[in-house]
Design an enzyme around this catalytic site. Structure first.
Site, short mmCIF file in Angstrom:
data_model
loop_
_atom_site.label_atom_id
_atom_site.label_comp_id
_atom_site.label_asym_id
_atom_site.label_seq_id
_atom_site.Cartn_x
_atom_site.Cartn_y
_atom_site.Cartn_z
N LYS A 1 0.55 -1.45 -0.21
CA LYS A 1 0.36 -0.06 -0.19
C LYS A 1 0.63 1.30 0.01
O LYS A 1 0.67 2.52 -0.71
CB LYS A 1 -0.85 0.20 2.06
N ASN B 1 -4.76 2.20 -1.77
CA ASN B 1 -5.50 0.69 -1.17
C ASN B 1 -6.22 0.34 -2.87
O ASN B 1 -6.73 -0.27 -3.05
CB ASN B 1 -6.53 0.62 -0.28
N GLY C 1 0.04 0.70 6.47
CA GLY C 1 -1.15 1.75 5.84
C GLY C 1 -2.41 1.46 6.26
O GLY C 1 -2.97 2.97 6.54
N ALA C 2 -3.30 0.22 6.64
CA ALA C 2 -4.29 0.09 7.01
C ALA C 2 -4.43 1.45 8.60
O ALA C 2 -5.27 2.47 8.93
CB ALA C 2 -4.76 -1.05 7.91
P1 NAP Z 1 1.02 -3.36 6.68
O1 NAP Z 1 0.79 -2.15 6.28
O2 NAP Z 1 1.88 -4.65 6.75
O3 NAP Z 1 1.00 -3.03 8.51
C1 NAP Z 1 1.29 -4.77 9.23
C2 NAP Z 1 1.27 -3.71 10.45
O4 NAP Z 1 1.15 -4.78 11.75
C3 NAP Z 1 2.27 -2.84 10.75
O5 NAP Z 1 1.82 -1.92 11.86
C4 NAP Z 1 3.15 -3.79 11.75
O6 NAP Z 1 4.02 -2.88 12.58
C5 NAP Z 1 2.25 -4.78 12.20
N1 NAP Z 1 2.03 -5.79 12.86
C6 NAP Z 1 2.70 -7.11 11.90
N2 NAP Z 1 2.76 -8.44 12.36
C7 NAP Z 1 3.19 -7.86 13.87
C8 NAP Z 1 3.44 -8.68 15.34
N3 NAP Z 1 3.30 -9.39 15.26
N4 NAP Z 1 3.09 -7.69 16.72
C9 NAP Z 1 2.72 -6.63 16.35
N5 NAP Z 1 2.84 -5.76 15.27
C10 NAP Z 1 2.50 -6.48 13.61
O7 NAP Z 1 -0.23 -3.95 6.89
P2 NAP Z 1 -1.78 -3.07 6.60
O8 NAP Z 1 -2.53 -3.06 4.61
O9 NAP Z 1 -2.26 -1.63 7.39
O10 NAP Z 1 -2.29 -3.94 6.91
C11 NAP Z 1 -2.31 -4.67 8.86
C12 NAP Z 1 -4.09 -5.40 8.57
O11 NAP Z 1 -5.44 -4.60 8.85
C13 NAP Z 1 -4.08 -6.55 8.25
O12 NAP Z 1 -4.53 -7.77 9.17
C14 NAP Z 1 -4.75 -6.65 6.86
O13 NAP Z 1 -5.53 -7.73 6.78
C15 NAP Z 1 -6.08 -5.64 8.01
N6 NAP Z 1 -6.77 -4.82 6.65
C16 NAP Z 1 -8.15 -4.51 6.64
C17 NAP Z 1 -8.72 -3.87 6.12
C18 NAP Z 1 -9.76 -4.57 6.09
O14 NAP Z 1 -10.91 -3.83 4.52
N7 NAP Z 1 -10.98 -5.19 7.24
C19 NAP Z 1 -8.43 -3.07 4.95
C20 NAP Z 1 -6.68 -2.92 5.32
C21 NAP Z 1 -5.68 -3.73 6.18
P3 NAP Z 1 5.00 -2.76 12.55
O15 NAP Z 1 6.06 -1.64 11.59
O16 NAP Z 1 6.47 -2.60 13.65
O17 NAP Z 1 6.40 -3.47 11.00
#
Ligand code: NAP
Length: 527
Positions: A294, A315, A374-375
């Site tokens: 993202k 996104n 991203g989220a």
């Molecule tokens: P991203 O940009 O890859 O960010 C991942 C986030 O999760 C970062 O803040 C990362 O922290 C943290 N993280 C990952 N593993 C971790 C762990 N073991 N312990 C603590 N923090 C951890 O991903 P994203 O797109 O923001 O997505 C994040 C979540 O939201 C996912 O589960 C995704 O499926 C969900 N999501 C849902 C929707 C929806 O429509 N419902 C939309 C978008 C995303 P660091 O910065 O420290 O690595």
């Protein structure tokens, strides 16, 4: 829309005759148009068993016997058995008989061909790690055709999704019916999009256990590839991993509902820049962008919407039909914040609390955000726009600090999350991947502290009801699932993909109704 009515074929690999027959019945029940009987997978004592299999077939069939398969090479007299099986298939007039290019090139098959009545010959070749230019592939196909092939089949190893581009070009330009199959997860779209580019048939697995093959059930129920034609616009989710995405289950029925000729597929992408460099035609019309692309997606766009620019995360990408330019958007921000606001308003109304409708119910509240990807960025900017006070916790503190500064909030060390309780009635939003499948027993926040929150939102949507949400509900908080956000962001993506067509026909209720017939959240078997 008129589809090209492409056939869907289930490859069957069972050791026993009975196994093959019962798999064939299941393939028929799942809607397969034909089966490939991989006879080299059978351990048969007598050729009469193969004869019985062919005679008792309940669907049109391809009979194949791969000499190079590990199974076949363990046996003696492979060549003899192979020729025996192929001869029998021709004598019994099986619809398609598949012969490896090596077999037709190195053995005298004239005697075999004399047995042929109406069977069509498929000449196949496994390109074992050979990277081929379009020209080299073209020459190979000409040689396969001259050796007697009515239909040509290539099996290609795929390391990156971009390796499929020459295959699609070949399917489009090839003068002879062509089947392209691939090995590996990154090759999945070869079967899903093959019919658009003129592929002779698409393979679908019965069990979903073959990497790179979609299941028969998904081809028939979700993608309905028989409706696809050369004009079908391609949409997809670019992500890694991508298997968890429910986008195909939502967008494909929606396209059909509004009469839009499109298909939405999972795209396992490693290098997003390279992806857009390679797939640059108008055929590839729009994309959802997921983990971990993202933040990098904006740099691939020709223009980025101001909201997405300030969030720093794209996104949704749409290829503008007029000039082919890629335009980036963020639909996560409004989706997540309105899901939270609507749930609060609903609770307030149920409690008979009168609140001004023109003020956000999160205005002035402490908004505790976990995650700064991203989220997380979308939620932080959304919360700030509604007048909330944003506190950011993230495993990587530097990222938390950068985001907090961008929204005039405060970054606090991740280790303090469980003790942070400056006031009651706060909002908690998890935008980290903690709790997402397969780590469903994890939660970012301890159960004991959840009583401090009026509402807990979890962006994670696989599973629908995360451990965090279950514990939040037990603590008396309003629990809002990531599914709510997912549906809202997808609806807005759909409007962008279809240039507003979705506004006329779809709302969150109709989208919910698409998901539930599939038994959400237990439809993970449909890929
Ligand atoms: P991203 O940009 O890859 O960010 C991942 C986030 O999760 C970062 O803040 C990362 O922290 C943290 N993280 C990952 N593993 C971790 C762990 N073991 N312990 C603590 N923090 C951890 O991903 P994203 O797109 O923001 O997505 C994040 C979540 O939201 C996912 O589960 C995704 O499926 C969900 N999501 C849902 C929707 C929806 O429509 N419902 C939309 C978008 C995303 P660091 O910065 O420290 O690595």
């Amino acid at each position: 829309m008129d589809g090209n009515g492409v056939m869907v074929c289930a490859p069957l690999e069972c050791e026993t005759l009975e196994g093959m027959l019962s798999s064939m019945d299941r393939a028929k029940a799942h809607g397969a148009d034909l089966v490939e009987l991989r006879v080299d997978a059978m351990s048969f004592g007598r050729i009469s068993e193969v004869e019985e299999l062919i005679r008792r077939r309940t669907l049109p069939a391809i009979v194949s016997f791969r000499l190079n398969s590990t199974r076949a090479s363990q046996r003696q007299n492979d060549k003899t058995t192979c020729l025996q099986v192929l001869r029998l298939a021709l004598e019994l007039d099986v619809e398609f008989v598949e012969m490896e290019h090596e077999v037709v090139s190195h053995f005298d098959i004239n005697e075999l061909m004399d047995k042929r009545s109406s069977s069509k010959i498929i000449v196949s070749r496994y390109l074992n790690g050979e990277k081929m230019s379009k020209e080299k592939l073209g020459n190979l196909i000409a040689s396969m055709q001259s050796s007697g092939g009515d239909v040509i089949k290539v099996l290609v190893e795929v390391d990156y999704i971009t390796d499929l581009a020459p295959i699609f070009q070949l399917l489009t330009s090839c003068q002879v019916p062509l089947i392209a199959t691939t090995v590996g997860d990154r090759g999945l779209i070869s079967q899903l999009l093959g019919p658009k580019f003129g592929g002779f048939l698409a393979y679908g697995s019965l069990e979903g256990a073959i990497p790179g093959l979609p299941t028969l059930a998904s081809l028939k129920q979700v993608y309905k590839i028989e409706h696809m034609n050369a004009d079908t616009k391609v949409f997809g989710v670019i992500s890694n991993p991508v298997r968890h995405s429910k986008g195909p289950l939502l967008h494909n029925p929606s396209f059909r509902y509004v009469g839009f000729n499109g298909i939405y597929v999972p795209m396992l992408v490693d290098d997003i820049k390279e992806f857009f460099k390679v797939y640059n035609s108008q055929d590839f019309a729009g994309f959802s962008v997921g983990i971990p692309h993202k933040e990098a997606a904006g740099a691939c766009c020709d223009e980025v919407h101001p909201l997405a620019k300030s969030i720093g995360a794209v996104n949704t990408i749409v290829r503008r039909p007029t000039d082919g330019k890629l335009i980036g958007y963020n639909t996560d921000c409004e989706a997540s914040i309105t899901a939270i606001e609507d749930a609060l308003r609903e609770r307030h109304a149920a409690n008979g609390e009168a609140r001004a409708m023109d003020t956000s119910p999160i205005a002035g509240k402490a908004f505790v955000l976990v995650g700064a990807g991203g989220a997380g960025r979308a939620l932080a900017f959304g919360a700030k726009s509604r007048g909330a006070r944003v506190f950011v916790f993230n495993r990587n503190f530097k990222r938390a600090k950068a985001l907090a500064d961008a929204v005039s909030g405060e970054a606090i060390g991740y280790e303090h999350l469980d003790t942070f309780r400056p006031e009651e009635g706060m909002i908690l939003a998890n935008a980290s991947a903690v709790g997402m499948e397969p780590h469903t027993d994890e939660s970012p926040v301890s159960k004991g502290v959840l009583g401090a929150y009026e509402l807990v939102f979890d962006a994670v949507y696989t599973p629908r009801n995360t451990r965090l949400l279950q514990e939040a509900a037990q603590a008396g908080a309003i629990a809002v699932s990531g599914v709510e956000m997912f549906i809202r962001q997808a609806l807005n993506q759909f409007r962008l993909f279809t240039s507003g067509l979705g506004i006329l026909f779809l709302n969150t209720h109709t989208l919910h109704s698409f998901l539930f017939p599939y038994g959400y959240p237990d439809f993970s078997t449909l890929d």
